[in-house]
Design a protein around this motif. Structure first.
Motif, PDB file in Angstrom:
ATOM      1  N   LYS A 193      70.043 116.703 -50.264  1.00 35.59           N
ATOM      2  CA  LYS A 193      71.196 116.522 -51.171  1.00 35.59           C
ATOM      3  C   LYS A 193      72.114 115.412 -50.656  1.00 35.59           C
ATOM      4  O   LYS A 193      72.617 114.584 -51.413  1.00 35.59           O
ATOM      5  CB  LYS A 193      72.030 117.814 -51.219  1.00 35.59           C
ATOM      6  N   PHE A 194      72.326 115.453 -49.339  1.00 34.74           N
ATOM      7  CA  PHE A 194      73.210 114.478 -48.698  1.00 34.74           C
ATOM      8  C   PHE A 194      72.630 113.067 -48.860  1.00 34.74           C
ATOM      9  O   PHE A 194      73.319 112.141 -49.295  1.00 34.74           O
ATOM     10  CB  PHE A 194      73.338 114.836 -47.211  1.00 34.74           C
ATOM     11  N   LYS A 195      71.352 112.949 -48.550  1.00 33.36           N
ATOM     12  CA  LYS A 195      70.697 111.634 -48.632  1.00 33.36           C
ATOM     13  C   LYS A 195      70.715 111.123 -50.078  1.00 33.36           C
ATOM     14  O   LYS A 195      71.070 109.969 -50.340  1.00 33.36           O
ATOM     15  CB  LYS A 195      69.254 111.752 -48.130  1.00 33.36           C
ATOM     16  N   PHE A 196      70.362 112.012 -51.013  1.00 34.42           N
ATOM     17  CA  PHE A 196      70.335 111.615 -52.421  1.00 34.42           C
ATOM     18  C   PHE A 196      71.719 111.131 -52.856  1.00 34.42           C
ATOM     19  O   PHE A 196      71.862 110.085 -53.487  1.00 34.42           O
ATOM     20  CB  PHE A 196      69.880 112.788 -53.307  1.00 34.42           C
ATOM     21  N   THR A 197      72.756 111.891 -52.501  1.00 39.31           N
ATOM     22  CA  THR A 197      74.110 111.535 -52.956  1.00 39.31           C
ATOM     23  C   THR A 197      74.553 110.215 -52.335  1.00 39.31           C
ATOM     24  O   THR A 197      75.098 109.349 -53.026  1.00 39.31           O
ATOM     25  CB  THR A 197      75.117 112.653 -52.601  1.00 39.31           C
ATOM     26  N   TYR A 198      74.306 110.063 -51.042  1.00 38.70           N
ATOM     27  CA  TYR A 198      74.756 108.832 -50.376  1.00 38.70           C
ATOM     28  C   TYR A 198      74.076 107.603 -50.993  1.00 38.70           C
ATOM     29  O   TYR A 198      74.741 106.628 -51.362  1.00 38.70           O
ATOM     30  CB  TYR A 198      74.454 108.911 -48.868  1.00 38.70           C
ATOM     31  N   VAL A 199      72.760 107.693 -51.139  1.00 36.71           N
ATOM     32  CA  VAL A 199      72.014 106.550 -51.659  1.00 36.71           C
ATOM     33  C   VAL A 199      72.397 106.288 -53.121  1.00 36.71           C
ATOM     34  O   VAL A 199      72.650 105.156 -53.532  1.00 36.71           O
ATOM     35  CB  VAL A 199      70.481 106.765 -51.509  1.00 36.71           C
ATOM     36  N   ALA A 200      72.477 107.370 -53.923  1.00 39.41           N
ATOM     37  CA  ALA A 200      72.775 107.189 -55.351  1.00 39.41           C
ATOM     38  C   ALA A 200      74.201 106.687 -55.565  1.00 39.41           C
ATOM     39  O   ALA A 200      74.439 105.824 -56.414  1.00 39.41           O
ATOM     40  CB  ALA A 200      72.558 108.502 -56.098  1.00 39.41           C
TER      41      ALA A 200
END
Ligand code: AMP
Ligand code: ZN
Length: 500
Positions: A423-430
């Protein structure tokens, strides 16, 4: 549940002067119109800021699940020098000076505009209509306004009767201007003789013999007024009432006020639910504008080739610089602010390229405190963006997230579960790439850079073996000068670090 239901958008409506909950006319769909450029000159950085503000709005609305139809026009006729009702057309004047066809001018500067939009990673709108492509519709609505008794023809020109309109509606509803004061203070123009009141504005203008851009109409040869094109193009593609109308603050009056009057008179209802105005880019507190001589072309900013600039800055650094302030505040340009933005963007860019290559190892010693913190950060990104598209506050959260990535990188391990990490990775990248449009830029820890630095490291090893210490030191010092520090390890191994 869609993200826009979980994080409902609040936006500042210039029409009411307050921040309101955004509710689209058709659930799940948004229609947005933004006044585009007048293509008679190169776009400057101030223009780019305005289009960036609306790029963010359309990107975020899409990201949280709305289907957005975004219409941004090209003004290629009708915008007269001095923004008034008479005189030369801005494009016609340029065509005369350069001895070109007006459409050659339009083509050249539309092309430039598109190039600049691409450089800043500002996405194209869904529809990009041009004023000259909608002459018939502009004539039709002008006829309708005459039939309704709200417009009148004099000597081949047609004017909108503001006083008449104001008997049934409210002229000044958006800008807060008072019609009596406006009638007193309006500028005296030659066309004053034709107008019933100074405050009336042109829907159609008769073309003088030397005027190049002209079309046949029921009132003779002429050309449309500046305001009517936006009324026609917005309502044609988005309906008689649509969700959001945007533009720079300087367009609020008279342009947007006149748009409201035209559409309300023609259709009997207000055209727009939410008016959004982005603020100006300033230089030493003064609006950046071509005529004041304080404007930069984006290309000058990228190359550093301008008397007010110490050096060049990458497009993403400039984009980041602009996103550090809220769209409704003025933003002052300075070298110091750009230098700081360069550092800030570098940090986010590095962590972006780091985290993109990571997967969760499936096992990790979990720290629930850290997990809680990260889940808060994720929620805060959405809360801040839904709060009137607050990019400045969102960037502050992304910096906290970047610090976490650096902690993990230093520890060489993760301390959260796979689901929290994903979730963290997805949010940061998005948030970085899709919502804020901050593309990863070479200069981060990307493969190309790593490959290039390794070539230099091997050359340096060879120089040392050859006892050419002068060359070996030069490679080290030159890399250091551009922020890459070589580190000598055990067994002659070398590594490098990018300084933040
Ligand atoms: P124009 O091509 O002059 O019609 O302007 C295109 C857009 O740029 C309009 O929405 C203006 O409000 C906007 N604009 C012009 N100058 C600035 C500035 N200094 N800062 C931000 N936006 C600007
Ligand atoms: Zn407009």
């Amino acid at each position: 549940m869609k993200l826009f239901e979980k994080y409902p958008v609040q936006l500042s409506n210039s029409l009411t002067g307050v921040k309101e909950k955004f509710e689209s006319i058709t659930p799940g769909f948004v229609g947005m119109y933004v006044c585009g450029p007048t293509v008679y000159n190169y776009v400057h950085l101030g223009n780019a800021r305005t289009f960036l503000s609306f790029d963010i709005i359309s990107r975020y609305l899409r990201f949280i699940g709305y289907k957005v139809r975004y219409v941004r026009n090209i003004t290629d006729v009708g915008h007269l020098v001095g923004d008034v009702d008479e005189g030369e057309d801005k494009i016609g004047k340029k065509a005369r000076l350069e001895q070109l066809e007006p459409m050659e001018i339009v083509m050249r500067y539309t092309e430039d505009f598109h190039t600049v939009m691409r450089q800043f990673n500002i996405l194209p709108p869904s529809i990009e209509p041009s004023a000259t492509g909608h002459i018939v519709e502009q004539i039709n609505i002008t006829k309708k306004l005459i039939d309704l008794g709200i417009a009148y023809e004099v000597n081949g020109s047609v004017y909108f009767d503001v006083k008449k309109y104001n008997q049934s509606y409210h002229y000044g509803i958006l800008s807060g201007r008072n019609i009596e004061e406006l009638m007193e203070s309006g500028r005296d123009l030659d066309s004053q003789d034709e107008k019933r009141e100074k405050i009336d504005f042109a829907l159609w203008k008769k073309a003088s013999p030397e005027h190049i851009m002209r079309w046949p109409s029921p009132w003779g040869e002429g050309f449309p007024g500046w305001h009517i094109e936006c009324t026609v193009m917005s309502t044609k593609y988005l309906g008689e009432t649509f969700d959001i109308h945007g533009g720079g603050m300087d367009l609020k009056f008279p342009h947007h006020e006149c748009e409201i009057a035209q559409a309300t008179a023609a259709n009997g209802k207000p055209p727009v639910r939410y008016w959004v105005h982005s603020n100006m880019l300033t230089v030493n507190g003064q609006k950046m504008s071509k005529s004041l001589g304080n404007s930069f072309l984006p290309s000058e900013l990228f190359s550093g080739n301008h008397k007010l600039l110490e050096k060049g800055y990458s497009p993403m650094t400039v984009r980041f610089f602009m996103l550090q302030s809220h769209y409704s505040s003025t933003l002052d340009f300075s070298n110091e602010a750009l230098n700081a933005a360069e550092k800030g963007f570098k940090k986010l860019n590095n962590t972006l390229s780091i985290i993109k290559t990571w997967g969760h190892p499936k096992t990790a010693t979990i720290n629930t405190e850290v997990e809680k913190n990260l889940l808060n950060q994720i929620g805060n990104c959405f809360k801040n963006m839904s709060d009137d598209f607050n990019t400045a506050k969102t960037l502050a959260v992304l910096f906290e997230m970047a610090s976490q990535i650096n902690i993990w990188a230093a520890a060489k391990q993760l301390n959260v579960s796979e689901s929290v990490f994903e979730k963290f990775k997805f949010t940061y990248v998005a948030m970085m790439e899709e919502v804020l449009g901050l593309k990863e830029e070479a200069g981060g820890n990307n493969e190309l850079l790593a490959g290039t630095v390794n070539v230099l490291i091997n050359l340096r090893k060879k120089a040392r073996t050859d006892k050419n210490f002068a060359l070996s030191d030069k490679i080290r010092d030159d890399l250091k000068a551009i922020g890459i520090q070589l580190k000598d390890g055990k067994d002659g191994e070398m590594s490098y670090e990018i300084e933040n």
